[in-house]
Structure formats: structure tokens, C-alpha cells
Design an enzyme around this catalytic site. Structure first.
Site, PDB file in Angstrom:
ATOM      1  N   ASP A 151     -20.338 -20.981 -47.470  1.00 41.57           N
ATOM      2  CA  ASP A 151     -20.627 -21.886 -46.242  1.00 41.57           C
ATOM      3  C   ASP A 151     -21.882 -22.985 -46.523  1.00 41.57           C
ATOM      4  OD1 ASP A 151     -20.756 -23.229 -43.750  1.00 41.57           O
ATOM      5  OD2 ASP A 151     -20.232 -21.454 -42.697  1.00 41.57           O
TER       6      ASP A 151
HETATM    7  C1  NOJ Z   1     -21.205 -24.993 -41.542  1.00 43.41           C
HETATM    8  C2  NOJ Z   1     -20.244 -24.291 -40.601  1.00 43.41           C
HETATM    9  O1  NOJ Z   1     -20.601 -22.815 -40.559  1.00 43.41           O
HETATM   10  C3  NOJ Z   1     -18.735 -24.365 -41.449  1.00 43.41           C
HETATM   11  O2  NOJ Z   1     -17.894 -23.929 -40.363  1.00 43.41           O
HETATM   12  C4  NOJ Z   1     -18.472 -25.628 -41.771  1.00 43.41           C
HETATM   13  O3  NOJ Z   1     -17.308 -25.927 -42.300  1.00 43.41           O
HETATM   14  C5  NOJ Z   1     -19.453 -26.265 -42.798  1.00 43.41           C
HETATM   15  N1  NOJ Z   1     -20.934 -26.170 -42.000  1.00 43.41           N
HETATM   16  C6  NOJ Z   1     -19.428 -27.602 -43.361  1.00 43.41           C
HETATM   17  O4  NOJ Z   1     -19.814 -28.624 -42.369  1.00 43.41           O
END
Ligand code: NOJ
Length: 723
Positions: free
Chosen positions: A264
Site C-alpha cells: 500500500d
Molecule cells: C492507500 C489506500 O489504503 C489504498 O486502498 C489505495 O489503493 C492506495 N492508497 C492508492 O491510492
């Protein structure tokens, strides 16, 4: 390209080129370079690294994608194309209801269709991968991201997870360039942060993890999802992004996942503040050892893997296998042959936010809106004088927090939806207050004045879209006080009030629910682009509501987490007299949720009768057939979600008081009845035992069938499983 050619390509890559493949940067590094020059230097990035990063996040629009890919390929020595990824969570520009709402539809065909359209709009706009579905099981509405989940039940979540993957990926991702690859997230158990606080620790036994939390991810992977995203949280003390047991032993070895594992955003570098890595180099080593292929938006791999390899702190083959997985994904997407894939300016113009897609969004919203209370006032009669009051009345902030490309000005507000039914002179509108700020004296007076003149008040309340989603935990899940104050003033008028809600989580609405002035409550969630039309269609009776909650509404926050399937205790309340003290209960509220999982009303009524099972003694080779008669006892056509639960009465491990094992959404004409049949076999009786094996117990099982998870209304019988 054939596998052997990918190997050849890998062999031609320099070490630096390989490490660059593992980097994912956001759009700004490609299309708005000036804005990120400062950060680029701080991050230790060179232009060459940017030119060779393997994937990018957040660029879309066919023209931009085509241009970016062209420029990229012109500089890339080996002509390896870039993958374009983004968060298309419940729609690209045609925004569908939030996933928690889609969960309430219990309609997998509909979920699949929303994903297909999301993929189509994304693909013609140049995207290759969506960071969806989010399949985290959720039990705590304080956590803002419950809006992105389909709810509290492992079985229903798994069914919907599969549907989303089918809708995104279709059957042949290489040939069908108007689909996108799905990335399942957030692996694992991100939906269980302690106290509902975002990014907080997750603590549970491996048995619990396997039984309740893992089935959703596994179902999505069995359906062929190409990528997995790591969760921010720890799993048994080790951050998921560095968790070798989770990622290597379980995900790769036990589940045979050979797709791409992406961190993430920033999660690799966060191993340092987590306190499991002393610096970014150690963070890079830990993440790569755990099998993380792509590092999203931090530079630990880029800045430190080379040194770690030189020093022999990490094996070269770990880098190679990560690169190969990324090359494989590029190949599966057909990018070596066609680096622009579905990007098509003309198709984009024709398809994105087309009328047909808007119509699908309206249907999805209609099937997702849950009728929680109705004295009989709904549906409204069009000759009534209506006062539409509240911050939601004309709001277009109804798309939800995860609608990156959605344009709220293109959304249909409730007022716009209602105007199609109600003549101007009969529909009076006043806001009365904002979502979070009180109205002026004049605004409140205006609201009271139109309420006074009306036959019925529609009070449109709720949250702003940024009150749920990522980094939006709330400790108090009431409606904001200013809205409750407005309600209190209106209630004094003694007129019937229909409350509609736009929000991203189960709220504490006990006060509204118990108030006699509140004649109806309609949970519209964040319903997406066509939300106002869908809600108006329901309020006015053109559509009979058919959704049922996939996440329980608590009495109050003190009851959280409250879900329909807790383990039984040694001192259960059920079956004891109300004055018995030493039982598991509250002194002030019931144990069950205010509105439980599976609950939702219709404008018609259904009766359940004649529950029958094919045998009272089931053996491993047999299938149990369960029949029940469901009748539409009202006078209009309606849809009902018939639910099957079981309970394993005596297990090796304490079993939940009930477990959903099947459901069917059926439509019945007035007075029509249908015999519904479910089947159960040994597999559905299995659960994760103490030794972590997945097996069944012999003995008695209860079978319950009915309209919701609440005991009242469930027909019951039982059988014995014998070996
Ligand atoms: C953080 C989020 O937790 C995740 O769900 C998302 O896909 C990513 N950012 C990318 O934007």
C-alpha cells in the site's frame, strides 16, 4: 510474449533497470513534473529512474495515457511498457453506490455488472489495473473504510468479491482490452483495527483470521484476481508488508498465488515508524523478503536494494522473481504487443458516463437503498405537500469518498429526483443547516415555515463524503449535533417525518428510530451519480425497496463491535429470564443490533412457512435439501432476500450463534408464493479447528431460514451430521 521470452528479457535487464521495475510513482511524476521537482530531489530520484519505473498510479484519460506511454517507451532501453493503475473502487466516472451499499443489494449479478462498467470506462480511458475489490471484513462502524467493504459476513463478502473480480477481469484479460486487472486488498485483516481507529493494530488469533477474515481474499484469488495489495496493519505483531508468514507461507505457498504483490502507499517505508526496521534499507530488505514486488510511492527499494545486493544482505533471485512477476502481468495485459491497450479517445467519449451507464448506476442504487423503518407513510402520494429539508436535500456530495474521477456536479440530487414526480408548488425546499454547521436563524425559520405548510417532511440528513473512507475514523457515530438539533425543532410540529440518510457507515440512529414522529427511515448510503433519481423512485413508490443490511446498525457506539454472528458465551442471555443478573448482556440496551445484518423492509410483506429438510441424519456423501415456502402477502410485486443460517450446536471450538450459508434474492408478484430450495453438504459445515484444519464436527446442527439474521422471524429445524 511466451514465458521463455520474458526470461530472455529479464536476462537483458541491468540490475538498476530491474530495481526500477519495482517502483510505482504517482501521476505527478509524469504529467506535472514541475509540481514535484522538490520531492524528486528529496526522494533521491533521478529523471532516469522515473523514466524506468515499472508502474504508475493515478494517470488516466486516453489522450494522457497514450502520450505518457509514448514518451516512456521512447526512452525505455528495452521497450518495456508502463502499467497504469488507479483506484476505481465503485465506478470510474459513472459512480455506483459505495461497496457497503452494493453489499446491501445481495445481488452478485448486479455487483458484477457495476465492475464490468467500471472496467470498461477505466480501460478506454487508458487504465490497466484497478486497486479493487477491497474485501476486508468489517465489524466496527467507527472505522471510516467500512464504506469500501461489502460488510460483516465472510460468506456474503466472498460471493461479492468473486463477482467484482469477474466484472473487472472478464474471461480473457489479454484479448479483452476493455477489462482491467483486479487488485485484491488489503491483505490481510485491515478491516479489524483496534477501536476502529485508522491504521491501528490488528490483533487476532490465526484461527479467527482464517475463519472470518481470509475467505474474502481467497475467494477473489480463486476467481483469478491478478494482484494483491498489502495492508498497513500488523498481523500477529508483524506489519503485513514485512510479514513472511502471511505473504510467503500463506499467500504464495499455501494459496499458490503467483501474481503481483504491491505494497500500500508508503507501507514499505512505514516499517521504520512501525519499529520493525531500523532504517529504509532494512525496510526494503524485509519487504522484499516478504515477497512485496512493487513498492508504492516510497523509495526504499530504489535507494537501497543495490547496496543490499552488493553486501550480500539479500539474494539476487528475490529481485529477479519480483521483476518477472511484474513482466508477467504486463504480458497478461497484452502490453508488449499493444502498450496502449484499451485507451481510445473516441470510445472514451462515447462510453464514459453514457446514458446506459447512468441507467445501470440508478438500478444499482435502487437495489442498494435500505428501508429501515416505515409506519406505512411510504411510498408517498404525489399529491401530498412535501417539505424537503436538511443538508442532503439538494446535495450533490453523494458519490462517496472513493470517487476519484467522479464529478459531483454531474450527480442527481434528491431534490432533482423528486421534482420529476412532484409539481413545484407542492415541493418546498430548505436546507435548515449544513452537515456540520448550524443554519442561521433565518435558515432555520425558513425550514420550520415550509414544514408547517407541508403534509409530510422529508428530512435529508447524513455525513459529508469525507467523513468516511480512508483516514476518517469517528469515535462518535451519531449524526452531527446540528442535524439532530434541526430534527428536534421539526419534531415539535408533530408532522410525519421521513428521514433519508446519505452516509458511509452504519450510524447511531437510535433517537430517530425510536421517535414516533419519524414515520420512516431510508438508508441511501452514498448512492452515486444517479442517487437522487433512485431515492426519489423509492420514496414515491416507482421502485419497491429490496435491499438488506450487510452490516449491523448498533444501538450506540458502546455496543460496537456488534455483528450477527458472535461466538456463543457460557452465559448466554437467550433463554434466561430478564431479571437474571449474571448473564452476558447490557443493563441498558439489548445485545442485538438496532438494525441487524440481513434486515431491510419492503412496501409489500412476505410470509415464511413450511420449512422442510430432506433428512434429519446427514452423512458426508449426502446433500441436505432445505425447502421453505415464501409468499408475497401484500398487494404489490416485490423482491425478497431469503436467508439460510446454520448453527453447529456443539463444536470442538465455540461456534458462532449463527452463520450465513446461503441466500436467494427472488421476486414475487402480489400473492405469489414460491418454494425455495437450498442445499448444504459437509463442506458448508466445516470450520477452522484448533489445529487449523478445516473440517466438520459430527452432531446436531440448527437450520434457520428467514428474512433477516434476527431470531424473530427465522423458521428453525435441525439435523444431525453423522460420520
Ligand atoms: C492507500 C489506500 O489504503 C489504498 O486502498 C489505495 O489503493 C492506495 N492508497 C492508492 O491510492
Amino acid at each position: 510474449m511466451r514465458a521463455v521470452e520474458l526470461q530472455d528479457l529479464l536476462a537483458k535487464m541491468t540490475r538498476q533497470e530491474k530495481i526500477n521495475q519495482l517502483l510505482q510513482l504517482a501521476a505527478g511524476f509524469y504529467i506535472d513534473l514541475d509540481a514535484v521537482t522538490g520531492p524528486i530531489e528529496e526522494m533521491g530520484l533521478t529523471e532516469e529512474m522515473i523514466d524506468n519505473a515499472g508502474t504508475v498510479l493515478g494517470i488516466s484519460g486516453a489522450a494522457d495515457v497514450i502520450q505518457t506511454q509514448k514518451k516512456y517507451l521512447a526512452k525505455n532501453r528495452l521497450g518495456i511498457p508502463l502499467i497504469f493503475m488507479a483506484d476505481v473502487i465503485h465506478g470510474y466516472k459513472t459512480i455506483f453506490p459505495i461497496p457497503l451499499a452494493l453489499g446491501s443489494s445481495w445481488n452478485t449479478a448486479l455487483a458484477e455488472e457495476t465492475a464490468r462498467i467500471s472496467a470498461l470506462e477505466s480501460a478506454v480511458s487508458g487504465l490497466h489495473v484497478t486497486f479493487s475489490p477491497m474485501v476486508d471484513l468489517v465489524r466496527d462502524p467507527r472505522w471510516g473504510r467500512v464504506m469500501e467493504s461489502t460488510g460483516e459476513d465472510a460468506f456474503l463478502n466472498a460471493e461479492l468479491a468473486k463477482a467484482f473480480v469477474r466484472g473487472y477481469q472478464g474471461t480473457d484479460l489479454t484479448l479483452d482490452v476493455e477489462r482491467v486487472a483486479a487488485c485484491v486488498k488489503h491483505f490481510a485483516a485491515y478491516g479489524a483495527p483496534v477501536a476502529g481507529r485508522e491504521y491501528n493494530t490488528v490483533n487476532m488469533s490465526e484461527r479467527q483470521l482464517r475463519e472470518a477474515y481470509l475467505p474474502g481474499y481467497q475467494a477473489a484469488l480463486n476467481e483469478g484476481a491478478k494482484l494483491v495489495m498489502t495492508a498497513f496493519n500488523t498481523v500477529d505483531g508483524v506489519p503485513a508488508t514485512a510479514n513472511q508468514w502471511l505473504m510467503r507461507d500463506l499467500l504464495r505457498k499455501e494459496w499458490n498465488f503467483d501474481g503481483v504483490l504491491i505494497s500500500d502507499w508508503g507501507a514499505v517505508k512505514e516499517l521504520v515508524p512501525h519499529g520493525v526496521a531500523s532504517d529504509e534499507k532494512e525496510a526494503a530488505i524485509l519487504a522484499l523478503k516478504a515477497g512485496v514486488d512493487i513498492e508504492m510511492m516510497t523509495m526504499c527499494y530504489l535507494n537501497h536494494l543495490e547496496d543490499a545486493l552488493e553486501a550480500g544482505e539479500i539474494a539476487e533471485n528475490l529481485v529477479d522473481e519480483a521483476v518477472l512477476r511484474i513482466l508477467n502481468l504486463k504480458n497478461d495485459l497484452g502490453l508488449f504487443e499493444n502498450p496502449y491497450r484499451g485507451a481510445d479517445v473516441q470510445r472514451e467519449q462515447e462510453l464514459v458516463l453514457s446514458d446506459a451507464h447512468r441507467e445501470s448506476a440508478r438500478k444499482a442504487a435502487e437495489e442498494s437503498i435500505v428501508l429501515l423503518k416505515n409506519s406505512g407513510i411510504l411510498p408517498l402520494a404525489s399529491q401530498q405537500k412535501i417539505a424537503l429539508i436538511g443538508p442532503g436535500a439538494e446535495s450533490k456530495d453523494i458519490l462517496g469518498a472513493w470517487s476519484w474521477q467522479g464529478e459531483s456536479e454531474k450527480a442527481i440530487s434528491l431534490a432533482e429526483g423528486l421534482r420529476k414526480y412532484v409539481p413545484v408548488e407542492q415541493l418546498m425546499i430548505a436546507k435548515g443547516c449544513e452537515v456540520l454547521t448550524a443554519g442561521s436563524q433565518t435558515e432555520v425559520a425558513e425550514a420550520l415555515e415550509i414544514a408547517e405548510a407541508a403534509d409530510v417532511i422529508i428530512l435529508a440528513l447524513g455525513e459529508n463524503s469525507d467523513m468516511s473512507g480512508e483516514a476518517a475514523s469517528r469515535s462518535d457515530i451519531h449524526l452531527p449535533q446540528v442535524q439532530l438539533d434541526l430534527f428536534k425543532q421539526l419534531k415539535k410540529l408533530g408532522k410525519p417525518i421521513v428521514v433519508t440518510l446519505f452516509n458511509g457507515r452504519p450510524l447511531d440512529i437510535s433517537e430517530l428510530s425510536q421517535s414516533t414522529e419519524v414515520a420512516a427511515i431510508v438508508e441511501a448510503w452514498f448512492p452515486g451519480t444517479e442517487g437522487g433519481n433512485a431515492l426519489a423512485n423509492i420514496l414515491m413508490g416507482a421502485i419497491n425497496p429490496s435491499a438488506k443490511l450487510s452490516m449491523s446498525f448498533p444501538y450506540n457506539v458502546g455496543q460496537v463491535p456488534v455483528y450477527y454472528n458472535p461466538d456463543n458465551t457460557g452465559r448466554p442471555e437467550v433463554g434466561r429470564s430478564a431479571d437474571e443478573k449474571y448473564v452476558s448482556k447490557y443493563l441498558d440496551i439489548p445485545n442485538e443490533a438496532l438494525y441487524p445484518f440481513g434486515f431491510g423492509l419492503s412496501y409489500t410483506s412476505f410470509s415464511y412457512s413450511d420449512l422442510q429438510i430432506s433428512t434429519t441424519k446427514l452423512t458426508p456423501s449426502e446433500t441436505l435439501k432445505i425447502h421453505v415456502t415464501v409468499k408475497n402477502t401484500g398487494n404489490i410485486i416485490g423482491k425478497e432476500i431469503v436467508q439460510l443460517y446454520i448453527r453447529d450446536v456443539v463444536g470442538e471450538v465455540v461456534r458462532p450463534v449463527k452463520e450465513l450459508k446461503g441466500y436467494q434474492k427472488i421476486e414475487l408478484a402480489a400473492n405469489e408464493e414460491q418454494v425455495i430450495t437450498f442445499t448444504l453438504s459437509e463442506n458448508e459445515l466445516c470450520y477452522v479447528h484448533q489445529d487449523l484444519s478445516f473440517k466438520s464436527d459430527t452432531g446436531e446442527f440448527h437450520v434457520m431460514v428467514g428474512p433477516s439474521s434476527h431470531d424473530d422471524g427465522l423458521l428453525k429445524t435441525s439435523f444431525t451430521f453423522i460420520n
